[in-house]
Design a protein around this motif. Structure first.
Motif, PDB file in Angstrom:
ATOM      1  N   ASP A  25     -12.471 -50.000 -21.792  1.00  0.00           N
ATOM      2  CA  ASP A  25     -13.590 -51.010 -21.554  1.00  0.00           C
ATOM      3  C   ASP A  25     -14.555 -50.776 -20.801  1.00  0.00           C
ATOM      4  O   ASP A  25     -15.799 -51.101 -20.770  1.00  0.00           O
ATOM      5  CB  ASP A  25     -13.116 -52.493 -21.560  1.00  0.00           C
ATOM      6  CG  ASP A  25     -12.163 -52.739 -22.803  1.00  0.00           C
ATOM      7  OD1 ASP A  25     -12.472 -52.474 -23.858  1.00  0.00           O
ATOM      8  OD2 ASP A  25     -11.511 -53.872 -23.121  1.00  0.00           O
ATOM      9  N   GLU A  26     -14.162 -50.654 -19.380  1.00  0.00           N
ATOM     10  CA  GLU A  26     -15.143 -50.406 -18.150  1.00  0.00           C
ATOM     11  C   GLU A  26     -15.884 -49.105 -18.695  1.00  0.00           C
ATOM     12  O   GLU A  26     -17.152 -48.751 -18.568  1.00  0.00           O
ATOM     13  CB  GLU A  26     -14.344 -49.951 -16.966  1.00  0.00           C
ATOM     14  CG  GLU A  26     -13.833 -51.418 -16.313  1.00  0.00           C
ATOM     15  CD  GLU A  26     -12.777 -51.015 -15.253  1.00  0.00           C
ATOM     16  OE1 GLU A  26     -12.448 -52.124 -14.355  1.00  0.00           O
ATOM     17  OE2 GLU A  26     -12.202 -50.051 -15.201  1.00  0.00           O
ATOM     18  N   PHE A  27     -15.139 -47.893 -19.275  1.00  0.00           N
ATOM     19  CA  PHE A  27     -15.911 -46.506 -19.830  1.00  0.00           C
ATOM     20  C   PHE A  27     -16.921 -47.072 -20.569  1.00  0.00           C
ATOM     21  O   PHE A  27     -17.886 -46.410 -20.682  1.00  0.00           O
ATOM     22  CB  PHE A  27     -14.736 -46.023 -20.051  1.00  0.00           C
ATOM     23  CG  PHE A  27     -15.409 -44.509 -21.040  1.00  0.00           C
ATOM     24  CD1 PHE A  27     -16.039 -43.562 -20.203  1.00  0.00           C
ATOM     25  CD2 PHE A  27     -15.241 -44.487 -22.255  1.00  0.00           C
ATOM     26  CE1 PHE A  27     -16.477 -42.523 -20.919  1.00  0.00           C
ATOM     27  CE2 PHE A  27     -15.588 -43.347 -23.134  1.00  0.00           C
ATOM     28  CZ  PHE A  27     -16.328 -42.253 -22.260  1.00  0.00           C
ATOM     29  N   LEU A  28     -16.673 -47.947 -21.817  1.00  0.00           N
ATOM     30  CA  LEU A  28     -17.576 -48.288 -22.631  1.00  0.00           C
ATOM     31  C   LEU A  28     -18.602 -48.924 -22.144  1.00  0.00           C
ATOM     32  O   LEU A  28     -19.805 -48.749 -22.411  1.00  0.00           O
ATOM     33  CB  LEU A  28     -16.707 -49.239 -23.738  1.00  0.00           C
ATOM     34  CG  LEU A  28     -15.900 -48.561 -24.727  1.00  0.00           C
ATOM     35  CD1 LEU A  28     -15.143 -49.468 -25.677  1.00  0.00           C
ATOM     36  CD2 LEU A  28     -16.777 -47.352 -25.618  1.00  0.00           C
ATOM     37  N   GLY A  29     -18.545 -49.833 -21.226  1.00  0.00           N
ATOM     38  CA  GLY A  29     -19.752 -50.412 -20.444  1.00  0.00           C
ATOM     39  C   GLY A  29     -20.630 -49.655 -19.824  1.00  0.00           C
ATOM     40  O   GLY A  29     -21.736 -49.727 -19.807  1.00  0.00           O
ATOM     41  N   MET A  30     -20.261 -48.436 -19.266  1.00  0.00           N
ATOM     42  CA  MET A  30     -20.810 -47.411 -18.464  1.00  0.00           C
ATOM     43  C   MET A  30     -21.606 -46.595 -19.652  1.00  0.00           C
ATOM     44  O   MET A  30     -22.606 -46.306 -19.388  1.00  0.00           O
ATOM     45  CB  MET A  30     -19.936 -46.521 -17.947  1.00  0.00           C
ATOM     46  CG  MET A  30     -19.184 -47.068 -16.574  1.00  0.00           C
ATOM     47  SD  MET A  30     -18.037 -45.979 -15.744  1.00  0.00           S
ATOM     48  CE  MET A  30     -19.427 -44.880 -15.010  1.00  0.00           C
ATOM     49  N   CYS A  31     -20.926 -46.396 -20.747  1.00  0.00           N
ATOM     50  CA  CYS A  31     -21.522 -45.821 -21.487  1.00  0.00           C
ATOM     51  C   CYS A  31     -22.695 -46.433 -22.627  1.00  0.00           C
ATOM     52  O   CYS A  31     -23.676 -46.064 -23.179  1.00  0.00           O
ATOM     53  CB  CYS A  31     -20.592 -45.191 -23.013  1.00  0.00           C
ATOM     54  SG  CYS A  31     -19.392 -43.927 -22.122  1.00  0.00           S
ATOM     55  N   GLN A  32     -22.661 -47.673 -22.642  1.00  0.00           N
ATOM     56  CA  GLN A  32     -23.495 -48.657 -23.708  1.00  0.00           C
ATOM     57  C   GLN A  32     -24.756 -48.414 -23.644  1.00  0.00           C
ATOM     58  O   GLN A  32     -25.680 -48.174 -24.333  1.00  0.00           O
ATOM     59  CB  GLN A  32     -22.962 -50.214 -23.450  1.00  0.00           C
ATOM     60  CG  GLN A  32     -23.730 -50.877 -24.675  1.00  0.00           C
ATOM     61  CD  GLN A  32     -23.144 -52.205 -24.507  1.00  0.00           C
ATOM     62  OE1 GLN A  32     -22.557 -52.722 -23.675  1.00  0.00           O
ATOM     63  NE2 GLN A  32     -23.314 -53.001 -25.724  1.00  0.00           N
ATOM     64  N   SER A  33     -25.490 -48.304 -22.364  1.00  0.00           N
ATOM     65  CA  SER A  33     -26.929 -48.123 -21.980  1.00  0.00           C
ATOM     66  C   SER A  33     -27.215 -46.581 -21.974  1.00  0.00           C
ATOM     67  O   SER A  33     -28.241 -46.264 -21.731  1.00  0.00           O
ATOM     68  CB  SER A  33     -27.271 -48.972 -20.690  1.00  0.00           C
ATOM     69  OG  SER A  33     -26.569 -48.359 -19.446  1.00  0.00           O
ATOM     70  N   ASN A  34     -26.311 -45.646 -22.024  1.00  0.00           N
ATOM     71  CA  ASN A  34     -26.542 -44.369 -21.845  1.00  0.00           C
ATOM     72  C   ASN A  34     -26.277 -43.366 -23.034  1.00  0.00           C
ATOM     73  O   ASN A  34     -26.776 -42.174 -22.856  1.00  0.00           O
ATOM     74  CB  ASN A  34     -25.724 -43.802 -20.553  1.00  0.00           C
ATOM     75  CG  ASN A  34     -26.207 -44.491 -19.196  1.00  0.00           C
ATOM     76  OD1 ASN A  34     -27.193 -44.347 -18.796  1.00  0.00           O
ATOM     77  ND2 ASN A  34     -24.822 -45.228 -18.462  1.00  0.00           N
TER      78      ASN A  34
END
Length: 173
Positions: A25-34
């Motif tokens: 989930d933390e990884f997805l959070g990092m990816c969401q805007s990138n």
């Protein structure tokens, strides 16, 4: 693409031993805007048996073959026929055999995890700041997430509980 440089360079290294450095989930959070919406959707819905997305098709073929080999060898060990056909690979067969011969299930999982990471590294190859690398990283994180479910102490307690039940049934006969 420029956002990939920042995103990928900020991701912690993933290793088969030790703790997970971040959750999926933390990884997805990092990816969401990138990443693009379509890539994010693939990442959000990614499982170890997914077949869509960059690198995922190649991973799926490898993973299916590994699971089929494990099932084949388990069937043979139990003296049962295995009716599903698949592409036999001598290296996969050797790794599956080593995992099944391990002294405990946790050691078997470690053997498989090391091999899966090695295969992902091979599939990613020289890709560094693109979708192939990002999806390879995501799959590794999913593998680590799966491994984190295996807690030796809980496993030993569950084994003891089940063994005690079997003993009680035997003694009650």
């Amino acid at each position: 693409m420029a956002s990939y440089y920042y995103l990928i360079s900020s991701l912690p290294d993933l290793k088969t031993d030790g703790e997970m450095p971040l959750t999926y989930d933390e990884f997805l959070g990092m990816c969401q805007s990138n990443v693009s919406e379509s890539k994010y959707k693939f990442l959000k819905n990614l499982t170890l048996s997914s077949e869509e997305g960059p690198l995922v098709k190649e991973w799926a073929a490898f993973y299916k073959n590994l699971m089929r080999e494990l099932n084949y060898q388990r069937s043979m060990n139990l003296g049962k026929p295995y009716l599903t056909s698949y592409d036999k690979d001598s290296v996969i067969a050797q790794v599956a055999g080593a995992a099944l011969a391990a002294k405990n299930p946790l050691e078997a999982e470690k053997i498989l995890l090391d091999y899966e990471f090695e295969n992902l590294d091979s599939l990613v190859g020289l890709h560094t700041f693109d979708d192939v690398y990002l999806f390879g990283y995501a799959i590794k994180l999913k593998l680590l997430e799966r491994q984190s479910c295996f807690v030796q102490k809980k496993g030993q307690m569950e084994f003891k509980r089940l063994f005690d039940q079997v003993q009680q049934r035997v003694y009650s006969l």
